[in-house]
Motif scaffolding. Structure first.
Motif, PDB file in Angstrom:
ATOM      1  N   GLY A  67       0.830  -1.100   0.114  1.00 53.09           N
ATOM      2  CA  GLY A  67       0.291   0.029   0.037  1.00 53.09           C
ATOM      3  C   GLY A  67       0.452   1.677   0.050  1.00 53.09           C
ATOM      4  O   GLY A  67       0.249   2.311  -0.533  1.00 53.09           O
ATOM      5  N   PHE A  68       2.017   1.284   0.277  1.00 58.29           N
ATOM      6  CA  PHE A  68       2.821   2.211   0.680  1.00 58.29           C
ATOM      7  C   PHE A  68       3.593   2.899  -0.633  1.00 58.29           C
ATOM      8  O   PHE A  68       3.359   3.585  -0.740  1.00 58.29           O
ATOM      9  CB  PHE A  68       4.565   1.837   1.738  1.00 58.29           C
ATOM     10  N   VAL A  98      -8.448   1.516 -10.818  1.00 54.88           N
ATOM     11  CA  VAL A  98      -8.718   0.820  -9.542  1.00 54.88           C
ATOM     12  C   VAL A  98      -9.970   0.163  -9.574  1.00 54.88           C
ATOM     13  O   VAL A  98      -9.975  -0.953  -8.753  1.00 54.88           O
ATOM     14  CB  VAL A  98      -8.791   2.209  -8.279  1.00 54.88           C
ATOM     15  N   LEU A  99     -10.874   0.809 -10.167  1.00 48.34           N
ATOM     16  CA  LEU A  99     -12.442  -0.061  -9.709  1.00 48.34           C
ATOM     17  C   LEU A  99     -11.860  -1.268 -10.883  1.00 48.34           C
ATOM     18  O   LEU A  99     -12.973  -1.917 -10.319  1.00 48.34           O
ATOM     19  CB  LEU A  99     -12.778   1.206 -10.522  1.00 48.34           C
ATOM     20  N   VAL A 100     -11.482  -1.226 -12.095  1.00 51.65           N
ATOM     21  CA  VAL A 100     -11.620  -2.353 -12.831  1.00 51.65           C
ATOM     22  C   VAL A 100     -10.257  -3.492 -12.315  1.00 51.65           C
ATOM     23  O   VAL A 100     -10.815  -4.567 -12.485  1.00 51.65           O
ATOM     24  CB  VAL A 100     -11.655  -2.053 -14.498  1.00 51.65           C
ATOM     25  N   PHE A 101      -9.181  -2.719 -12.191  1.00 45.95           N
ATOM     26  CA  PHE A 101      -8.091  -4.203 -11.777  1.00 45.95           C
ATOM     27  C   PHE A 101      -7.554  -3.734 -10.650  1.00 45.95           C
ATOM     28  O   PHE A 101      -8.378  -4.964 -10.113  1.00 45.95           O
ATOM     29  CB  PHE A 101      -7.264  -3.295 -12.673  1.00 45.95           C
ATOM     30  N   LEU A 102      -7.239  -2.844  -9.648  1.00 47.52           N
ATOM     31  CA  LEU A 102      -7.202  -3.285  -8.035  1.00 47.52           C
ATOM     32  C   LEU A 102      -7.992  -3.978  -7.146  1.00 47.52           C
ATOM     33  O   LEU A 102      -7.697  -4.288  -6.379  1.00 47.52           O
ATOM     34  CB  LEU A 102      -6.662  -1.798  -8.040  1.00 47.52           C
ATOM     35  N   LEU A 103      -8.841  -3.075  -7.253  1.00 43.63           N
ATOM     36  CA  LEU A 103     -10.315  -3.367  -5.816  1.00 43.63           C
ATOM     37  C   LEU A 103     -10.831  -5.384  -6.356  1.00 43.63           C
ATOM     38  O   LEU A 103     -10.708  -5.958  -5.164  1.00 43.63           O
ATOM     39  CB  LEU A 103     -11.524  -2.458  -6.112  1.00 43.63           C
ATOM     40  N   PRO A 104     -11.218  -4.949  -7.691  1.00 49.55           N
ATOM     41  CA  PRO A 104     -11.417  -6.857  -7.558  1.00 49.55           C
ATOM     42  C   PRO A 104     -10.112  -7.552  -7.382  1.00 49.55           C
ATOM     43  O   PRO A 104     -10.297  -8.847  -7.201  1.00 49.55           O
ATOM     44  CB  PRO A 104     -11.452  -6.906  -8.947  1.00 49.55           C
ATOM     45  N   GLY A 145      -3.098  -9.233   5.150  1.00 42.57           N
ATOM     46  CA  GLY A 145      -2.578  -7.592   5.811  1.00 42.57           C
ATOM     47  C   GLY A 145      -2.834  -6.835   3.906  1.00 42.57           C
ATOM     48  O   GLY A 145      -2.703  -5.112   3.823  1.00 42.57           O
ATOM     49  N   PHE A 146      -2.437  -7.257   3.247  1.00 40.71           N
ATOM     50  CA  PHE A 146      -1.693  -6.970   1.653  1.00 40.71           C
ATOM     51  C   PHE A 146      -2.691  -6.827   1.209  1.00 40.71           C
ATOM     52  O   PHE A 146      -2.715  -5.468   0.979  1.00 40.71           O
ATOM     53  CB  PHE A 146      -0.725  -8.533   1.467  1.00 40.71           C
ATOM     54  N   LEU A 150      -3.307  -2.188   0.644  1.00 38.98           N
ATOM     55  CA  LEU A 150      -2.911  -2.192  -1.246  1.00 38.98           C
ATOM     56  C   LEU A 150      -4.805  -1.197  -1.713  1.00 38.98           C
ATOM     57  O   LEU A 150      -5.141  -0.352  -1.732  1.00 38.98           O
ATOM     58  CB  LEU A 150      -2.767  -3.646  -1.829  1.00 38.98           C
ATOM     59  N   ALA A 151      -5.614  -2.599  -1.091  1.00 38.07           N
ATOM     60  CA  ALA A 151      -7.542  -1.854  -0.939  1.00 38.07           C
ATOM     61  C   ALA A 151      -7.791  -0.209  -0.762  1.00 38.07           C
ATOM     62  O   ALA A 151      -8.323   0.298  -1.298  1.00 38.07           O
ATOM     63  CB  ALA A 151      -8.532  -2.679  -0.202  1.00 38.07           C
TER      64      ALA A 151
END
Length: 192
Positions: A67-68, A98-104, A145-146, A150-151
């Motif tokens: 996340g950092f 973020v909406l399409v790739f990271l959060l999923p 935690g990762f 990240l989320a």
């Protein structure tokens, strides 16, 4: 909008604190690895738990600072399109990314790793190596935690995108502002 900026600031503060603390594990990794090498090649002794330790420190560090790293924009990106883009276009790309790739991705990591982590905690899993370290279940919890860190940093990026796209770029927390070069490119008359 100020509430959104405060939420983003709080998220960034969490990742900054965790990132700065866990970044020090890199020094621990080097010291433990150096000690293992000296013990093995100078004194002809070896401790399995020490070999486990530097591998586990490595895993803990890289999962805790993800996340950092996102906050600092240190993840890999195809810059040939992103770098010359305006701040608004960057914000739109970040929002979609973020909406399409990271959060999923974070949800998938969480959903698939949770049974794995629960099972490890259920029987206090330790190293599979004889003489290895106990507490592998704690390291496995870093996977959760990762995904979480990240989320939430992704949520901070969503907030940044919303603030920029709504014309409130001045509310974006300093820790996640677009680079000075980009702001100058968007405002060539020096109205930064």
């Amino acid at each position: 909008m100020r509430l959104l900026a405060a939420i983003a600031r709080a998220i960034c503060a969490v990742n900054i604190v965790i990132g700065n603390i866990f970044a020090w594990l890199s020094l621990g990794i080097v010291l433990v690895c150096f000690t293992v090498v000296v013990q093995r090649y100078v004194f002809a002794i070896s401790f399995v738990w020490m070999q486990d330790l530097y591998i586990w420190l490595n895993g803990a560090m890289f999962t805790a600072v993800a996340g950092f790293a996102l906050l600092r924009d240190d993840h890999v990106r195809v810059d040939i399109f992103y770098r010359p883009a305006t701040m608004a276009r960057r914000a739109l790309v970040d929002l979609i990314g973020v909406l399409v790739f990271l959060l999923p991705f974070c949800w998938i990591v969480y959903a698939y790793s949770m049974p794995f982590v629960q099972r490890a905690w259920g029987y206090s899993e330790a190293s599979a190596n004889v003489g290895g370290m106990p507490g592998l279940f704690i390291l496995k919890a870093f996977i959760i935690g990762f995904a979480f860190l990240l989320a939430i940093q992704g949520i901070a990026w969503i907030i940044r995108s919303i603030l920029v796209l709504s014309g409130n770029a001045e509310l974006v927390p300093k820790s996640i502002q677009y680079s000075r070069d980009q702001i100058a490119a968007d405002h060539p008359q020096g109205a930064v």
